[in-house]
Design a protein around this motif. Structure first.
Motif, short mmCIF file in Angstrom:
data_model
loop_
_atom_site.label_atom_id
_atom_site.label_comp_id
_atom_site.label_asym_id
_atom_site.label_seq_id
_atom_site.Cartn_x
_atom_site.Cartn_y
_atom_site.Cartn_z
N LYS A 44 0.83 -1.21 0.00
CA LYS A 44 0.00 0.00 0.00
C LYS A 44 0.86 1.25 0.00
CE LYS A 44 -3.75 2.27 2.51
NZ LYS A 44 -4.64 2.22 3.71
N GLN A 45 1.96 1.24 0.80
CA GLN A 45 2.84 2.40 0.84
C GLN A 45 3.59 2.58 -0.48
OE1 GLN A 45 5.15 3.36 4.27
NE2 GLN A 45 3.85 2.20 5.67
N ARG A 46 3.97 1.48 -1.10
CA ARG A 46 4.63 1.60 -2.40
C ARG A 46 3.71 2.21 -3.44
NH1 ARG A 46 6.93 -3.58 -1.15
NH2 ARG A 46 5.37 -4.64 -2.43
N GLN A 47 2.44 1.85 -3.37
CA GLN A 47 1.46 2.43 -4.30
C GLN A 47 1.20 3.89 -4.00
OE1 GLN A 47 -1.80 -0.28 -3.72
NE2 GLN A 47 -1.02 -1.79 -5.22
N SER A 48 1.22 4.25 -2.71
CA SER A 48 0.95 5.64 -2.32
C SER A 48 2.11 6.56 -2.66
CB SER A 48 0.65 5.73 -0.82
OG SER A 48 -0.47 4.94 -0.48
N HIS A 49 3.33 6.01 -2.67
CA HIS A 49 4.53 6.83 -2.88
C HIS A 49 5.33 6.31 -4.06
CE1 HIS A 49 3.80 8.50 1.17
NE2 HIS A 49 3.60 7.25 1.56
N GLU A 50 4.66 6.10 -5.16
CA GLU A 50 5.30 5.48 -6.32
C GLU A 50 6.51 6.26 -6.80
OE1 GLU A 50 4.05 3.85 -10.77
OE2 GLU A 50 2.53 4.67 -9.43
N LYS A 51 6.39 7.58 -6.91
CA LYS A 51 7.51 8.40 -7.39
C LYS A 51 8.62 8.48 -6.35
CE LYS A 51 4.85 11.32 -10.56
NZ LYS A 51 4.46 12.70 -10.90
N LEU A 52 8.24 8.55 -5.09
CA LEU A 52 9.21 8.69 -4.01
C LEU A 52 10.04 7.41 -3.85
CD1 LEU A 52 9.82 11.08 -2.16
CD2 LEU A 52 8.40 10.00 -0.41
N ILE A 53 9.43 6.27 -4.14
CA ILE A 53 10.12 4.99 -4.01
C ILE A 53 11.29 4.90 -4.98
CG2 ILE A 53 9.86 2.54 -4.60
CD1 ILE A 53 8.93 3.06 -1.86
N SER A 54 11.13 5.48 -6.16
CA SER A 54 12.17 5.36 -7.19
C SER A 54 13.47 6.03 -6.78
CB SER A 54 11.68 5.98 -8.51
OG SER A 54 11.52 7.39 -8.36
#
Length: 383
Positions: A44-54
């Motif tokens: 869920k957090q990866r989906q919420s912060h897709e750009k930040l994860i990169s």
């Protein structure tokens, strides 16, 4: 095997061999359930912060509200969220975001104890440099909103940021009266210099609360003093032949002597000439350093043109700490060849310039000894 032996062994081992352990199954189910929930949370957090994860920088726009988080915390969070396989449950959670945010503010002024990372203004676009350890990273308002819900942080406790333009490159960030905010309400006004008034402007990050330059300065001064208070550490000195030192050495890069190619106990051969590693302390004087170089490379002290980066190191009786020479620094020296070679023993045996020769007419008296003037006066007065 006798029938009675078979039945006894069955009574002894039967449940373990023929029936699963309900307690073990329950524990395994509980562990699997925890891991499933953890995977779901991370997904869920990866989906919420897709750009930040990169981990890649994103375009920053003037007039838009952003938030700041410590780069170190963001790096830990990114590693925790993207962990897969066996690392899903073994990797510890990052530090509490609330604690990380609260630690940013100084108690004395309630201002930020870290600076935002530098921003890059190139081809009409603004981005922020990245770091995994230092400084404050900019995140979007939506990312902060999600963080505050996921990590139980009050939304209002966040440190805000915005991109503003200074009227000149010499303006300091805290001089807000000299800054102009570029609003995105006017579609005809863009960052790429279409407006003539913005051609010489430079963007920077303005924060709320402000950065506490006073406390940061004190902390950096203490860190500098501590770093310069070193003992018996290595520095590297290159002998440069020719008109100019190579760029890598001139810029005091991390170029180190070539390992395992010793030409003597203290020197090594490189494409530039000789390079040596010397054990020094912060209290070592430039004079003492030049004697070490003389002993190792055979360059008379007066002929040494010693540099750190582009700057020449002068003042023989200044310490290495005075000249901001740190452990591991790369120095370079040139031989001016102005003075004739002589043995280093002559330099060591010569009387110091500040030691005055004794008067020959007082030979054999206390006036030629090394006793202090005060002691002499005490002796005269007692007589």
């Amino acid at each position: 095997m006798q029938p009675w032996e078979s039945s006894s062994r069955a009574r002894f081992w039967g449940k373990a061999d023929t029936q699963p352990c309900e307690i073990c199954d329950h524990k395994l189910s509980a562990v699997a359930s925890v891991e499933d929930r953890l995977r779901a949370v991370k997904l869920k957090q990866r989906q919420s912060h897709e750009k930040l994860i990169s981990g890649k920088g994103f375009a920053l726009n003037p007039g838009q509200k952003y938030y700041l988080v410590p780069s170190s915390w963001l790096s830990e969070w990114r590693a925790y969220i993207t962990a897969t396989g066996k690392n899903v449950s073994s990797l510890p959670e990052p530090q509490s975001l609330e604690v990380a945010i609260n630690s940013l503010k100084c108690e004395k002024h309630s201002r930020l104890l870290q600076r935002p990372l530098d921003i890059v203004y190139k081809r009409g676009g603004i981005t922020q440099k990245t770091s995994n350890t230092d400084g404050l990273a900019i995140i979007s308002e939506s990312d902060w909103q999600s963080f505050s819900e996921e990590w139980n942080v009050e939304h209002a406790d966040g440190a805000c940021a915005e991109i503003v333009f200074s009227k000149s490159s010499e303006d300091k960030p805290h001089e807000s009266s000299e800054a102009m905010v570029i609003s995105d309400k006017d579609p005809d006004q863009s960052i790429n210099g279409a407006n003539d008034d913005l051609e010489d402007c430079r963007p920077y990050v303005r924060t709320d609360p402000e950065v506490c330059e006073e406390c940061i300065g004190e902390r950096e001064s203490c860190a500098l003093v501590e770093k310069l208070n070193y003992q018996n550490e290595d520095i590297h000195v290159y002998l440069v032949r020719g008109k100019e030192a190579p760029k890598s050495i001139r810029e005091a890069s991390a170029a180190l002597p070539v390992p395992d190619r010793r030409t003597s106990k203290r020197s090594r051969r490189t494409t530039t000439g000789n390079s040596i590693s010397l054990k020094v302390s912060g209290s070592t004087t430039v004079y003492q350093l030049k004697l070490m170089i003389w002993e190792s490379l055979g360059i008379v002290k007066e002929n040494q043109k010693l540099h750190k980066g582009p700057l020449e190191i002068e003042e023989d009786f200044a310490t290495l700490a005075d000249k901001c020479i740190f452990p591991g620094d790369v120095l370079w020296v040139k031989d001016s060849e102005l003075f004739e070679d002589r043995d280093i023993a002559d330099e060591i045996s010569e009387p110091k310039a500040d030691a005055l020769p004794a008067e020959e007419g007082f030979r054999g008296t206390l006036l030629t000894s090394s006793v202090s003037a005060q002691l002499c006066q005490d002796i005269v007065s007692s007589e």
